[in-house]
Design a protein around this motif. Structure first.
Motif, mmCIF file in Angstrom:
data_model
loop_
_atom_site.group_PDB
_atom_site.id
_atom_site.type_symbol
_atom_site.label_atom_id
_atom_site.label_comp_id
_atom_site.label_asym_id
_atom_site.label_seq_id
_atom_site.Cartn_x
_atom_site.Cartn_y
_atom_site.Cartn_z
ATOM 1 N N GLN A 135 -2.941 4.524 20.836
ATOM 2 C CA GLN A 135 -3.845 3.761 19.813
ATOM 3 C C GLN A 135 -4.690 4.952 19.010
ATOM 4 O OE1 GLN A 135 -5.315 1.420 22.992
ATOM 5 N NE2 GLN A 135 -4.466 -0.521 22.235
ATOM 6 N N ILE A 136 -5.105 5.795 19.836
ATOM 7 C CA ILE A 136 -5.759 6.763 18.937
ATOM 8 C C ILE A 136 -4.891 7.556 17.974
ATOM 9 C CG2 ILE A 136 -6.947 9.174 19.484
ATOM 10 C CD1 ILE A 136 -7.770 7.994 22.113
ATOM 11 N N LYS A 137 -3.695 7.959 18.334
ATOM 12 C CA LYS A 137 -3.081 8.568 17.205
ATOM 13 C C LYS A 137 -2.753 7.895 16.199
ATOM 14 C CE LYS A 137 -0.731 11.903 20.573
ATOM 15 N NZ LYS A 137 0.487 12.330 21.126
ATOM 16 N N ILE A 138 -2.386 6.356 16.391
ATOM 17 C CA ILE A 138 -1.971 5.692 15.243
ATOM 18 C C ILE A 138 -3.386 5.355 14.416
ATOM 19 C CG2 ILE A 138 0.055 4.721 15.998
ATOM 20 C CD1 ILE A 138 -1.463 2.156 16.752
ATOM 21 N N GLU A 139 -4.402 5.253 15.134
ATOM 22 C CA GLU A 139 -5.846 5.067 14.421
ATOM 23 C C GLU A 139 -5.874 6.419 13.361
ATOM 24 O OE1 GLU A 139 -9.319 3.458 13.026
ATOM 25 O OE2 GLU A 139 -7.909 2.523 14.331
ATOM 26 N N ALA A 140 -5.498 7.426 13.860
ATOM 27 C CA ALA A 140 -5.817 8.726 13.097
ATOM 28 C C ALA A 140 -4.832 8.642 11.887
ATOM 29 C CB ALA A 140 -5.440 9.900 13.745
ATOM 30 N N LEU A 141 -4.064 7.925 11.852
ATOM 31 C CA LEU A 141 -3.094 7.713 10.375
ATOM 32 C C LEU A 141 -3.745 6.911 9.487
ATOM 33 C CD1 LEU A 141 0.421 7.034 12.356
ATOM 34 C CD2 LEU A 141 -0.653 9.126 11.156
ATOM 35 N N THR A 156 -1.122 9.330 3.654
ATOM 36 C CA THR A 156 0.065 8.773 2.773
ATOM 37 C C THR A 156 1.547 8.558 3.367
ATOM 38 O OG1 THR A 156 -0.504 10.911 1.685
ATOM 39 C CG2 THR A 156 0.439 9.273 0.262
ATOM 40 N N LEU A 157 2.102 7.413 3.116
ATOM 41 C CA LEU A 157 3.308 7.230 3.861
ATOM 42 C C LEU A 157 4.184 8.058 3.871
ATOM 43 C CD1 LEU A 157 3.504 3.379 2.671
ATOM 44 C CD2 LEU A 157 2.259 4.249 4.613
ATOM 45 N N ASN A 158 4.487 8.967 2.965
ATOM 46 C CA ASN A 158 5.235 10.050 3.005
ATOM 47 C C ASN A 158 4.943 11.354 3.315
ATOM 48 O OD1 ASN A 158 4.082 10.670 0.828
ATOM 49 N ND2 ASN A 158 5.777 10.799 -0.649
ATOM 50 N N ALA A 159 3.856 11.238 4.193
ATOM 51 C CA ALA A 159 3.134 12.665 4.717
ATOM 52 C C ALA A 159 2.502 12.490 5.929
ATOM 53 C CB ALA A 159 2.150 12.947 3.698
ATOM 54 N N THR A 160 3.227 11.749 6.800
ATOM 55 C CA THR A 160 2.586 11.608 8.206
ATOM 56 C C THR A 160 2.990 12.998 8.870
ATOM 57 O OG1 THR A 160 4.290 10.222 8.863
ATOM 58 C CG2 THR A 160 2.378 9.176 8.235
ATOM 59 N N PRO A 161 2.221 13.500 9.747
ATOM 60 C CA PRO A 161 2.386 14.788 10.442
ATOM 61 C C PRO A 161 3.609 14.659 11.472
ATOM 62 C CG PRO A 161 -0.236 14.285 10.329
ATOM 63 C CD PRO A 161 0.629 13.428 9.641
ATOM 64 N N SER A 186 0.905 -1.032 -0.160
ATOM 65 C CA SER A 186 -0.141 0.170 -0.131
ATOM 66 C C SER A 186 0.686 1.256 -0.051
ATOM 67 C CB SER A 186 -0.861 -0.120 1.221
ATOM 68 O OG SER A 186 -1.590 1.107 1.358
ATOM 69 N N ASP A 187 0.276 2.326 -0.650
ATOM 70 C CA ASP A 187 1.059 3.727 -0.470
ATOM 71 C C ASP A 187 0.309 4.439 0.255
ATOM 72 O OD1 ASP A 187 -1.391 3.891 -1.826
ATOM 73 O OD2 ASP A 187 -0.504 5.165 -3.379
ATOM 74 N N ALA A 188 -0.478 3.769 1.434
ATOM 75 C CA ALA A 188 -1.139 4.683 2.307
ATOM 76 C C ALA A 188 -1.103 3.788 3.726
ATOM 77 C CB ALA A 188 -2.770 4.942 2.245
ATOM 78 N N VAL A 189 -1.400 4.309 4.960
ATOM 79 C CA VAL A 189 -1.568 3.468 6.233
ATOM 80 C C VAL A 189 -2.816 2.716 6.112
ATOM 81 C CG1 VAL A 189 -1.744 3.514 8.477
ATOM 82 C CG2 VAL A 189 -0.173 5.096 7.571
ATOM 83 N N LEU A 190 -2.685 1.415 6.318
ATOM 84 C CA LEU A 190 -3.819 0.574 6.289
ATOM 85 C C LEU A 190 -4.406 0.290 7.755
ATOM 86 C CD1 LEU A 190 -2.108 -2.272 4.150
ATOM 87 C CD2 LEU A 190 -3.854 -0.633 3.194
ATOM 88 N N GLN A 191 -5.666 0.142 7.681
ATOM 89 C CA GLN A 191 -6.572 -0.255 9.076
ATOM 90 C C GLN A 191 -5.758 -1.605 9.537
ATOM 91 O OE1 GLN A 191 -8.805 1.759 10.292
ATOM 92 N NE2 GLN A 191 -8.735 0.098 12.113
ATOM 93 N N GLU A 192 -5.561 -2.431 8.923
ATOM 94 C CA GLU A 192 -4.896 -3.715 9.398
ATOM 95 C C GLU A 192 -3.341 -3.421 10.131
ATOM 96 O OE1 GLU A 192 -5.710 -3.211 6.138
ATOM 97 O OE2 GLU A 192 -7.508 -4.454 6.290
#
Length: 161
Positions: free
Chosen positions: A124-130, A134-139, A84-90
């Motif tokens: 857990q809340i912070k990672i859920e927000a991801l 996009t993988l190269n654009a996490t705050p 994936s090129d984005a953070v996956l729920q899994e």
């Protein structure tokens, strides 16, 4: 287990220990400079206690940011491995359950605050927000990059002054 390994690898990859040390060193340089600038003797015990408290505060703040970045790396790396090129729920669920298992293994509740890590629930809340980010654009990556630049610039500035 793999999510935890990814998290720990991130600390190495992003040079977190090095920047913790540099951040504390910068704090000592600047607290010493400020104390001397206002005519205080830095060998006095109360000045050293203030410096120590400042160093501890910087250590805690940097640790929290670095933990958040390591969590983000773990879910980004797992998402990348899945193509994936984005953070996956899994990926988020994988790290979230690993964090929960660690808390449970230590007989800790998810809302127990650890000074350097925060709470499991906050993480857990912070990672859920991801999810979907996009993988190269996490705050957090941008935030930590600017923190690291600021640390280096503060040391250079103190050397120059």
């Amino acid at each position: 287990m793999l999510a935890v390994v990814r998290h720990e690898f991130a600390h190495h990859r992003y040079w977190h220990l090095t920047f913790l040390i540099l951040g504390m060193f910068s704090t000592l340089l600047w607290t010493d400079f400020v104390a001397k600038s206002v005519g205080l003797d830095t060998s006095l015990g109360y000045i050293q206690i203030i410096q120590l408290l400042c160093v501890i505060l910087v250590f805690v703040l940097l640790s929290r940011a670095f933990e958040e970045q390591a969590d983000a790396y773990a879910v980004k790396d797992e998402s990348t491995s899945a193509g994936s090129d984005a953070v996956l729920q899994e990926a988020v669920l994988s790290l979230s359950s690993a964090l929960g298992a660690i808390a449970q293994a230590g007989n800790q509740s998810g809302d127990r605050t650890d000074v350097l890590h925060g709470t499991i629930l906050q993480r857990q809340i912070k990672i859920e927000a991801l999810v979907g980010c996009t993988l190269n654009a996490t705050p957090i990556d941008k935030k930590v990059k600017w923190i690291q630049i600021a640390i280096v610039l503060s040391i250079v500035a103190r050397i120059i002054l």
